[in-house]
Design an enzyme around this catalytic site. Structure first.
Site, PDB file in Angstrom:
ATOM      1  N   THR A 189      62.844  22.616  18.062  1.00 45.57           N
ATOM      2  CA  THR A 189      61.862  22.425  19.130  1.00 45.57           C
ATOM      3  C   THR A 189      60.802  23.496  18.989  1.00 45.57           C
ATOM      4  O   THR A 189      61.086  24.627  18.607  1.00 45.57           O
ATOM      5  CB  THR A 189      62.499  22.568  20.520  1.00 45.57           C
ATOM      6  OG1 THR A 189      62.976  23.906  20.646  1.00 45.57           O
ATOM      7  CG2 THR A 189      63.640  21.602  20.696  1.00 45.57           C
ATOM      8  N   GLU A 333      65.139  17.014  22.172  1.00 45.90           N
ATOM      9  CA  GLU A 333      66.541  17.014  22.594  1.00 45.90           C
ATOM     10  C   GLU A 333      67.066  15.617  22.908  1.00 45.90           C
ATOM     11  O   GLU A 333      68.275  15.412  23.046  1.00 45.90           O
ATOM     12  CB  GLU A 333      66.705  17.895  23.854  1.00 45.90           C
ATOM     13  CG  GLU A 333      66.603  19.389  23.605  1.00 45.90           C
ATOM     14  CD  GLU A 333      65.172  19.931  23.594  1.00 45.90           C
ATOM     15  OE1 GLU A 333      64.233  19.117  23.450  1.00 45.90           O
ATOM     16  OE2 GLU A 333      65.003  21.143  23.743  1.00 45.90           O
ATOM     17  N   LYS A 439      54.141  27.528  44.108  1.00 48.00           N
ATOM     18  CA  LYS A 439      54.677  27.510  45.462  1.00 48.00           C
ATOM     19  C   LYS A 439      53.714  28.274  46.356  1.00 48.00           C
ATOM     20  O   LYS A 439      53.592  29.488  46.269  1.00 48.00           O
ATOM     21  CB  LYS A 439      56.082  28.102  45.516  1.00 48.00           C
ATOM     22  CG  LYS A 439      56.907  27.470  46.622  1.00 48.00           C
ATOM     23  CD  LYS A 439      58.399  27.554  46.340  1.00 48.00           C
ATOM     24  CE  LYS A 439      59.174  26.750  47.394  1.00 48.00           C
ATOM     25  NZ  LYS A 439      60.627  26.864  47.202  1.00 48.00           N
ATOM     26  N   TRP A 444      55.326  23.178  47.787  1.00 47.70           N
ATOM     27  CA  TRP A 444      55.101  22.984  46.366  1.00 47.70           C
ATOM     28  C   TRP A 444      53.807  22.226  46.113  1.00 47.70           C
ATOM     29  O   TRP A 444      53.505  21.229  46.765  1.00 47.70           O
ATOM     30  CB  TRP A 444      56.254  22.195  45.734  1.00 47.70           C
ATOM     31  CG  TRP A 444      57.464  23.043  45.493  1.00 47.70           C
ATOM     32  CD1 TRP A 444      57.693  24.293  45.996  1.00 47.70           C
ATOM     33  CD2 TRP A 444      58.589  22.710  44.693  1.00 47.70           C
ATOM     34  NE1 TRP A 444      58.901  24.771  45.555  1.00 47.70           N
ATOM     35  CE2 TRP A 444      59.481  23.819  44.752  1.00 47.70           C
ATOM     36  CE3 TRP A 444      58.944  21.611  43.926  1.00 47.70           C
ATOM     37  CZ2 TRP A 444      60.692  23.839  44.086  1.00 47.70           C
ATOM     38  CZ3 TRP A 444      60.160  21.631  43.262  1.00 47.70           C
ATOM     39  CH2 TRP A 444      61.030  22.740  43.330  1.00 47.70           C
TER      40      TRP A 444
END
Lengths: 544, 544
Positions: A189, A333, A439, A444
């Site tokens: 990755t 993945e 935040k 959020w």
């Protein structure tokens, strides 16, 4: 009550391997082709010949000392020889390591040493990129150079001409009996933090991913397809197309390094692909090509992923080209097919872009859940966000040779590092990377939603949103905008956002830049943006 | 040169089970439906409710003493409750035994005793068929009777009302962790010789078959589909549709016992299915329905198999209904998807019926070879015949509890008992069953080809060809014909054949009958025809 003896299943144990994929394409579809593009002309090679070359390559690798379980690296663009490596290396029981050619020299050396590659197959045109890493390599003994023009290598590493060496090999090979759980390929990755981490696909997971990619409701890869392999074959196996396509008898169109819009116009014009996958950046490039220069009506489906696809882009693809655009959320993945934005059937046609703009639903075989801070699944209400976690037969459960247990839950799910919500139809919507979450005053703010809203403005080319510290609100969003209109200003964009997002989401801090840095796989490099923010490199305009 | 330690794959081990299929349908497609037909009206039940009932059924079965590995039989038509059993029984770790309700009483008792079924789920309307077998059963302790009207059972077997008992159970179940290689279901083949033989599907093979059935180039099962389950759920899992459909969110249309043309007209008219599979006999029945009474344009694809589909029938389906008809060769032993007659892409549209009339190409995952008398593969020349042998991850490698090693080769392939040839595009053409082969003066005559040629005559309803001993030629073909034109004679058919088959193939012996006997799964019963031949029951007309 009597006890019953357990009844064994009677099914044969036929290991699912790359050998089976190779045999099927070679025997059932000998006349399908691999098309190679040199930037100007296209050469077609039939599956029959590719399969014969794969046999010869296996013989060559064995001559060079490659044994069961040994690693063979590829340092290549998407081309015919890379396809031959995709078949030969796993089929002979060795492990193919597809190396990301866009890594730094240090990272290139790191992944080759970490995987312990014994032989490297290298495009001559990439030799210059690899050369500085050669003195740092510990395990490589042979280079097979594809094409002319590479320097001969001196010292411990022996260099061979791929075509010359392959052509001298025999046409049969004693393929070994393989365990379906044995490693077939390794892909690192392009981690935005720390060293790249290796995902090792098994024969079985490679086979399952190919089988699953053939479904009508996923990519629908089939014999009638001509697949344009835009994702690099060193990036999650080009979304699995070298295997799903070969298994299905699709033609494989290999652009080599020629993925610039002017080159793609020519390639698409002559080869008429039916299916491709690409990052939003490439899609945006193609959308900026004047309509009369690019005919995209040959495509039955386009898939985009890697980062969130702005709804405006999905609309534009449908309107301009008449092609459905599927959004895909996946990762190295997950092999990578995982979540796709096919609309639910009752909404097919209606408000379609609204559904396609969501990240999508898990494909059969993949399971997704969103977990809150206390470790419990959040309700599927399309609102409550949690960390997205995944499992399935083609999802990784570890990384090669390192302890990465914090990437997995105690009960075995992959922690994706993405945050999002799931609705009652099981549509997953990514709202942020865990580390991108903003935040603000306890609430959020979704950087993805803000980026999408900004991208919908006709004069915005690209936009990124990251958090900045704020005394009053703890964190506030910083908008970083690329525009092709020099006089586009923050006030105009703030007005534009006012109709689209909650008021407290609207950024006060704005940066206008000429371009956004990308990672080696074409994603906006937020890690780099945060570094520039911390180094005070941005000229921030404050409005309120 | 240093030795390298083998590199393990990093992929998670997520067992592929019916539990995963069940969860996916229940969570992603809660609003898809199962449609139940009582011959008059249709009732729709959402996946969400079916899944809840499956949970309750698992609880009920556990209460009745069913444990991991125990067998639960179903004696049912295609209906909603059967679908609930398909999910609950394997998901709880028990093994579903789907019993062919068309077997003789002795055979019914044989398969139930051989599988050691502990509980039977029985349609009330089939109770009369099962009742005579009850005194012969050794292991059954409970009957769950679906619907009203069944006699209460006395003695050692306890009888329960399915709906009443299921409804009293709780809505959650502690699903066990299952091994993907554990048995999930058992289906006995309707062997034309000897006792039925049990094929035991594992969780993994069931999952793989469902995944493979979703491919565009196979059945293409998808969310937009409404599957009409005409093959009985006791016959090779209704070609896997209860699993491939549920996994994909397709609507499942359950005809119950109402598969007569007049009933199907009504069901197809109201439910508008998109996909179905059926034996040629049912297809022939539907083709004889006047055009204005049956609208088949809702279908995107029809598949026919079980016996060879005459080319004339394929043409008729395309011309009359505008629907592509795929021929499928498969068997209980292959789950059953195996070989399908999708035309190769370069011939799509052209001479299509010629390709579709061949048995087809192996689907990705299945491998086929034709072996001659000396045990060597015959060349893929489309002419040389051999015994067809199969392998693949969803093919059986044994039969339950008996030695059937003569059904498999030393290197692990399934001997199909079919004879045929393979061409350069890997199209397989069945020419005969091993035991149907006619060898005349040293040359092979294909009974299948002769039957197809006869069926192409507009006045022939059905035809079968079997061998008869002949002094001069060792064997000659006997043609057994069903016609709706009383004056159709052998001379006319011989002239008709003259333009279609080799001269030495044309039969001299002819029998005209009102109907051909069928096996319990709707195939022409050649074993019975041979018995009648041997008993001298046919009135044979000789011409030459």
């Amino acid at each position: 009550m009597a006890d019953y003896a357990p009844m064994p299943a009677t099914m044969m144990h036929m290991p699912m391997t790359v050998q089976m994929i190779m045999r099927h394409g070679a025997s059932v579809f000998p006349d399908s082709v691999v098309a190679d593009f040199d930037g100007d002309r296209v050469t077609h090679t039939r599956y029959g010949e590719i399969a014969r070359n794969a046999v010869r390559l296996a013989n060559l690798l064995r001559d060079l000392g490659v044994r069961l379980g040994d690693r063979v690296g590829t340092f290549s663009w998407n081309n015919r020889e890379h396809q031959e490596a995709y078949l030969a290396i796993p089929a002979m029981g060795a492990i193919m390591h597809t190396i990301n050619v866009r890594l730094s020299t240090e990272q290139i050396a790191f992944v080759i040493n970490h995987a312990e590659d014994r032989v490297l197959i290298v495009d001559a045109q990439l030799f210059e990129v690899l050369a500085p890493a050669l003195p740092l390599l510990d395990t490589v003994q042979h280079l097979l150079v594809v094409g002319a023009g590479a320097e001969p290598v001196s010292g411990a590493v022996h260099s061979h001409d791929y075509h010359k060496a392959v052509s001298q090999q025999p046409d049969d090979y004693p393929w070994p009996t393989l365990d379906e759980n044995a490693a077939a390929a390794i892909c690192y990755t392009s981690g935005t933090t720390g060293n790249p981490k290796g995902v090792v696909y098994s024969h079985k997971t490679t086979y399952l991913h190919a089988l699953a990619s053939r479904a009508t409701d996923t990519f629908g890869i089939c014999e009638a397809d001509r697949l344009l392999l835009l994702p690099p074959m060193f990036h999650a196996n080009s979304w699995g197309m070298p295997y799903s396509g070969w298994f299905s008898g699709s033609d494989l169109i290999m652009p080599g390094p020629h993925v610039q819009p002017d080159k793609l116009i020519r390639l698409i014009g002559s080869e008429r692909p039916t299916f491709s996958a690409m990052v939003p950046t490439v899609l945006g490039d193609l959308l900026r090509v004047p309509e009369e220069e690019l005919d995209m009506r040959c495509f039955r489906l386009l898939v985009s992923g890697g980062s969130a696809v702005p709804p405006a882009m999905i609309e534009a693809v449908r309107e301009r080209w008449g092609v459905p655009l599927l959004q895909g959320w996946g990762m190295t993945e997950t092999s990578p097919m995982c979540v796709l934005s096919h609309p639910p059937r009752e909404l097919e046609g209606q408000a379609e872009s609204q559904w396609r703009a969501k990240s999508g639903r898990p494909v059969p075989g993949i399971e997704v859940r969103a977990i809150d801070d206390s470790g419990e699944p959040v309700p599927c209400d399309g609102e409550t966000v949690g960390e997205l976690q995944l499992r399935g037969p083609w999802v990784t459960g570890a990384y090669h040779g390192i302890d990465a247990s914090d990437s997995f839950t105690a009960d075995g799910w992959l922690r994706t590092g993405d945050v999002g919500h799931i609705d009652s139809k099981y549509f997953v919507q990514l709202t942020d990377r865990t580390k991108d979450v903003i935040k603000s005053g306890g609430e959020w703010i979704s950087s993805v939603d803000l980026e999408n809203a900004l991208s919908a403005h006709p004069d915005v080319t690209e936009a990124a949103v990251i958090a900045v510290p704020d005394e009053r609100w703890q964190e506030r969003p910083l908008a970083i905008v690329v525009s092709h209109r020099p006089d586009l200003g923050a006030e105009e964009l703030r007005s534009f956002l006012r109709e689209r997002v909650a008021r407290f989401w609207i950024p006060e801090r704005w940066v206008f830049v000429d371009a956004l840095e990308k990672t080696s796989v074409g994603k906006i490099d937020k890690k780099r943006l945060r570094e520039r923010r911390d180094a005070g490199e941005f000229e921030v305009l404050r409005v309120s």
